[in-house]
Design a protein around this motif. Structure first.
Motif, PDB file in Angstrom:
ATOM      1  N   PHE A 101       4.184   5.861 -29.531  1.00  4.04           N
ATOM      2  CA  PHE A 101       4.947   6.807 -28.724  1.00  4.04           C
ATOM      3  C   PHE A 101       6.039   7.441 -29.553  1.00  4.04           C
ATOM      4  CE2 PHE A 101       3.854   3.575 -25.280  1.00  4.04           C
ATOM      5  CZ  PHE A 101       4.072   4.242 -24.409  1.00  4.04           C
ATOM      6  N   SER A 102       6.582   8.555 -29.099  1.00  8.92           N
ATOM      7  CA  SER A 102       7.458   9.356 -29.804  1.00  8.92           C
ATOM      8  C   SER A 102       8.978   8.455 -29.635  1.00  8.92           C
ATOM      9  CB  SER A 102       7.745  10.853 -28.975  1.00  8.92           C
ATOM     10  OG  SER A 102       8.312  10.446 -27.973  1.00  8.92           O
ATOM     11  N   GLN A 103       9.950   8.983 -30.128  1.00 13.85           N
ATOM     12  CA  GLN A 103      11.321   8.401 -29.880  1.00 13.85           C
ATOM     13  C   GLN A 103      11.190   8.482 -28.538  1.00 13.85           C
ATOM     14  OE1 GLN A 103      13.679  11.245 -32.440  1.00 13.85           O
ATOM     15  NE2 GLN A 103      14.703  11.567 -30.488  1.00 13.85           N
ATOM     16  N   PRO A 104      11.983   7.573 -27.741  1.00 13.59           N
ATOM     17  CA  PRO A 104      12.634   7.832 -26.267  1.00 13.59           C
ATOM     18  C   PRO A 104      13.471   9.030 -26.184  1.00 13.59           C
ATOM     19  CG  PRO A 104      13.490   5.700 -27.238  1.00 13.59           C
ATOM     20  CD  PRO A 104      12.629   6.411 -28.341  1.00 13.59           C
ATOM     21  N   TYR A 105      13.444   9.671 -25.037  1.00 15.52           N
ATOM     22  CA  TYR A 105      14.420  10.659 -25.025  1.00 15.52           C
ATOM     23  C   TYR A 105      15.064  10.814 -23.344  1.00 15.52           C
ATOM     24  CZ  TYR A 105      10.387  12.644 -22.313  1.00 15.52           C
ATOM     25  OH  TYR A 105       9.246  12.955 -21.567  1.00 15.52           O
ATOM     26  N   LEU A 106      14.734   9.784 -22.796  1.00 15.67           N
ATOM     27  CA  LEU A 106      15.241   9.747 -21.380  1.00 15.67           C
ATOM     28  C   LEU A 106      15.326   8.138 -20.651  1.00 15.67           C
ATOM     29  CD1 LEU A 106      16.590  12.031 -19.634  1.00 15.67           C
ATOM     30  CD2 LEU A 106      14.391  11.766 -18.110  1.00 15.67           C
ATOM     31  N   LYS A 107      16.464   7.715 -20.272  1.00 16.50           N
ATOM     32  CA  LYS A 107      16.561   6.374 -19.545  1.00 16.50           C
ATOM     33  C   LYS A 107      16.123   6.451 -18.037  1.00 16.50           C
ATOM     34  CE  LYS A 107      20.546   4.557 -19.076  1.00 16.50           C
ATOM     35  NZ  LYS A 107      21.840   4.016 -19.483  1.00 16.50           N
ATOM     36  N   ASN A 108      15.284   5.417 -17.742  1.00 15.33           N
ATOM     37  CA  ASN A 108      14.809   5.577 -16.310  1.00 15.33           C
ATOM     38  C   ASN A 108      15.099   3.990 -15.862  1.00 15.33           C
ATOM     39  OD1 ASN A 108      13.524   6.263 -14.066  1.00 15.33           O
ATOM     40  ND2 ASN A 108      11.796   5.087 -14.903  1.00 15.33           N
ATOM     41  N   ARG A 109      14.665   3.567 -14.821  1.00 14.97           N
ATOM     42  CA  ARG A 109      14.395   2.185 -14.029  1.00 14.97           C
ATOM     43  C   ARG A 109      13.596   2.279 -13.023  1.00 14.97           C
ATOM     44  NH1 ARG A 109      20.589   0.345 -11.978  1.00 14.97           N
ATOM     45  NH2 ARG A 109      20.965   2.640 -11.068  1.00 14.97           N
ATOM     46  N   GLN A 110      13.181   1.080 -12.372  1.00 19.02           N
ATOM     47  CA  GLN A 110      12.349   0.980 -11.310  1.00 19.02           C
ATOM     48  C   GLN A 110      13.198   0.718 -10.020  1.00 19.02           C
ATOM     49  OE1 GLN A 110       9.186   2.259 -11.520  1.00 19.02           O
ATOM     50  NE2 GLN A 110       9.795   2.426 -13.589  1.00 19.02           N
ATOM     51  N   ILE A 111      13.125   1.448  -8.940  1.00 20.77           N
ATOM     52  CA  ILE A 111      13.871   1.504  -7.687  1.00 20.77           C
ATOM     53  C   ILE A 111      12.898   0.964  -6.726  1.00 20.77           C
ATOM     54  CG2 ILE A 111      15.835   2.214  -8.640  1.00 20.77           C
ATOM     55  CD1 ILE A 111      13.786   4.145  -6.071  1.00 20.77           C
ATOM     56  N   LEU A 112      13.531   0.545  -5.474  1.00 21.45           N
ATOM     57  CA  LEU A 112      12.764   0.476  -4.048  1.00 21.45           C
ATOM     58  C   LEU A 112      13.082   1.533  -3.111  1.00 21.45           C
ATOM     59  CD1 LEU A 112      10.765  -1.322  -2.729  1.00 21.45           C
ATOM     60  CD2 LEU A 112      12.667  -2.629  -1.963  1.00 21.45           C
ATOM     61  N   VAL A 113      12.403   2.286  -2.468  1.00 21.05           N
ATOM     62  CA  VAL A 113      12.791   3.073  -1.609  1.00 21.05           C
ATOM     63  C   VAL A 113      12.183   2.767  -0.230  1.00 21.05           C
ATOM     64  CG1 VAL A 113      12.441   5.464  -0.475  1.00 21.05           C
ATOM     65  CG2 VAL A 113      12.767   5.365  -2.912  1.00 21.05           C
ATOM     66  N   VAL A 114      13.159   2.602   0.973  1.00 20.53           N
ATOM     67  CA  VAL A 114      12.756   2.065   2.092  1.00 20.53           C
ATOM     68  C   VAL A 114      13.055   3.141   3.200  1.00 20.53           C
ATOM     69  CG1 VAL A 114      12.750  -0.259   1.484  1.00 20.53           C
ATOM     70  CG2 VAL A 114      14.756   0.765   2.280  1.00 20.53           C
ATOM     71  N   LEU A 115      12.796   3.168   4.568  1.00 16.58           N
ATOM     72  CA  LEU A 115      13.520   3.895   5.424  1.00 16.58           C
ATOM     73  C   LEU A 115      14.892   3.153   5.835  1.00 16.58           C
ATOM     74  CD1 LEU A 115      10.515   4.097   7.872  1.00 16.58           C
ATOM     75  CD2 LEU A 115      11.341   5.880   6.597  1.00 16.58           C
ATOM     76  N   LYS A 116      15.699   4.188   6.265  1.00 15.31           N
ATOM     77  CA  LYS A 116      17.166   3.841   6.497  1.00 15.31           C
ATOM     78  C   LYS A 116      17.215   2.914   7.379  1.00 15.31           C
ATOM     79  CE  LYS A 116      19.629   7.993   4.579  1.00 15.31           C
ATOM     80  NZ  LYS A 116      20.253   9.446   4.813  1.00 15.31           N
ATOM     81  N   ASN A 117      16.425   3.072   8.549  1.00  9.33           N
ATOM     82  CA  ASN A 117      16.316   2.116   9.782  1.00  9.33           C
ATOM     83  C   ASN A 117      15.535   0.687   9.585  1.00  9.33           C
ATOM     84  OD1 ASN A 117      13.866   2.977   9.878  1.00  9.33           O
ATOM     85  ND2 ASN A 117      14.139   4.177  11.879  1.00  9.33           N
ATOM     86  N   SER A 118      15.154   0.348   8.487  1.00  5.94           N
ATOM     87  CA  SER A 118      14.143  -0.683   8.229  1.00  5.94           C
ATOM     88  C   SER A 118      14.594  -1.913   8.316  1.00  5.94           C
ATOM     89  CB  SER A 118      13.339  -0.369   6.791  1.00  5.94           C
ATOM     90  OG  SER A 118      14.213  -0.678   5.857  1.00  5.94           O
ATOM     91  N   GLY A 119      16.129  -1.984   7.925  1.00  3.31           N
ATOM     92  CA  GLY A 119      16.794  -3.161   7.957  1.00  3.31           C
ATOM     93  C   GLY A 119      16.777  -4.013   6.542  1.00  3.31           C
ATOM     94  N   ILE A 120      16.004  -3.592   5.577  1.00  4.54           N
ATOM     95  CA  ILE A 120      15.804  -3.893   4.328  1.00  4.54           C
ATOM     96  C   ILE A 120      16.809  -3.574   3.292  1.00  4.54           C
ATOM     97  CG2 ILE A 120      14.094  -3.901   2.255  1.00  4.54           C
ATOM     98  CD1 ILE A 120      11.795  -3.245   4.046  1.00  4.54           C
ATOM     99  N   LYS A 121      17.544  -4.412   2.644  1.00  2.12           N
ATOM    100  CA  LYS A 121      18.709  -4.326   2.002  1.00  2.12           C
ATOM    101  C   LYS A 121      18.624  -4.864   0.373  1.00  2.12           C
ATOM    102  CE  LYS A 121      21.274  -3.047   5.735  1.00  2.12           C
ATOM    103  NZ  LYS A 121      21.373  -1.784   5.733  1.00  2.12           N
ATOM    104  N   ASP A 122      17.570  -5.554   0.301  1.00  5.64           N
ATOM    105  CA  ASP A 122      17.028  -5.909  -1.177  1.00  5.64           C
ATOM    106  C   ASP A 122      15.748  -6.172  -1.437  1.00  5.64           C
ATOM    107  OD1 ASP A 122      16.397  -8.852  -0.832  1.00  5.64           O
ATOM    108  OD2 ASP A 122      18.479  -8.789  -0.061  1.00  5.64           O
ATOM    109  N   PHE A 123      15.101  -6.367  -2.613  1.00  6.55           N
ATOM    110  CA  PHE A 123      13.977  -6.364  -3.213  1.00  6.55           C
ATOM    111  C   PHE A 123      13.045  -7.495  -2.468  1.00  6.55           C
ATOM    112  CE2 PHE A 123      14.856  -2.966  -5.804  1.00  6.55           C
ATOM    113  CZ  PHE A 123      14.037  -2.820  -6.831  1.00  6.55           C
TER     114      PHE A 123
END
Length: 267
Positions: free
Chosen positions: A115-137
């Motif tokens: 790998f080269s040197q890192p150049y951008l920070k990221n993380r993994q997130i969850l996408v759900v529908l707004k009306n799904s009622g899901i609030k956490d992983f």
């Protein structure tokens, strides 16, 4: 005649094997410098890192950075669309010279590529529908989860993340298809890069989706994937990234693509 033909075939196979072995073990910088071309592999639907616009033009944050780095060496970048799940195989086979497309550093990948040197920070997130009622992983445990094949999300999910053991894991070649299935109710969540999600959702005419962040999820870092047999190419990329940091070009590109440089890894 038959013996001569078999001998000729054997010689050809030896030559091909030798060429393949040489390609896998040699440092390619002199070839790249002489030809003034380098091939970058990418998923051309991965916004905002590298993607094809409606007019057919390839654009993106990583596209801009790759061009800027190799412009320092008067080298043209050829971008080649690949099956993202085969990115390391394409690199090893010499089909591409680099993986440069929101490619996170992970322990699994470090076993196979440099790998080269890192150049951008990221993380993994969850996408759900707004009306799904899901609030956490944890609420995905009995539901279907969409993930891109070969992605950092897949590696993270499969590394025994007990907070997100969904009932079913659905794999996608490209992330836009997972959003279609989420909208249709075939899956109940998508695990993906925060950088992709933020950009994708911000550019929808109507946003019916919600982003869920788990504070326990560690940050990951984007870098360039390089063959371990190409130390000079790695050195040149690192030198180029440092120069773009020093002259402010990386900050400018962060502002251009994200409206902020909060993910920027500066000096």
């Amino acid at each position: 005649m038959r013996a001569k033909l078999l001998l000729l075939i054997s010689i050809l196979l030896l030559l091909l094997t030798g060429c393949s072995r040489q390609s896998q073990t040699q440092d390619h910088w002199s070839e790249i410098k002489q030809s003034k071309r380098v091939v970058v592999g990418l998923d051309d639907s991965f916004v905002p890192m590298g993607f094809t616009k409606k007019d057919g033009q390839l654009t993106g944050y990583d596209v801009d950075i790759a061009k800027a780095v190799f412009a320092l060496y008067d080298i043209k970048v050829d971008f080649q669309t690949i099956d993202w799940s085969m990115n390391v195989t394409e690199l090893r086979n010499g089909t591409i010279d680099l993986i440069w497309n929101g490619f996170s550093i992970t322990p699994e990948r470090e076993k196979k590529v440099a790998f080269s040197q890192p150049y951008l920070k990221n993380r993994q997130i969850l996408v759900v529908l707004k009306n799904s009622g899901i609030k956490d992983f944890s609420q995905l445990k009995n539901r279907a989860l969409g993930i891109q094949t070969g992605s950092t999300a897949q590696q993270w999910y499969e590394s025994d993340q007990k907070a997100l053991h969904a009932k079913q894991e659905i794999l996608y070649d490209q992330l836009p298809n997972s959003f279609l299935d989420l909208k249709a109710g075939r899956i109940q969540g998508i695990l993906l890069d925060e950088i992709y999600a933020d950009y994708y959702l911000a550019h929808l005419p109507k946003n019916d989706y919600q982003v869920i962040v788990d504070k326990k999820t560690p940050a990951d870092y984007f870098a360039v994937g390089i063959r371990k047999t190409d130390p000079t190419l790695r050195k040149k990329i690192n030198q180029g990234l440092k120069k773009l940091q020093a002259n402010g070009e990386l900050r400018r590109l962060n502002q251009k693509w994200f409206g902020t440089d909060s993910n920027y890894l500066g000096e």
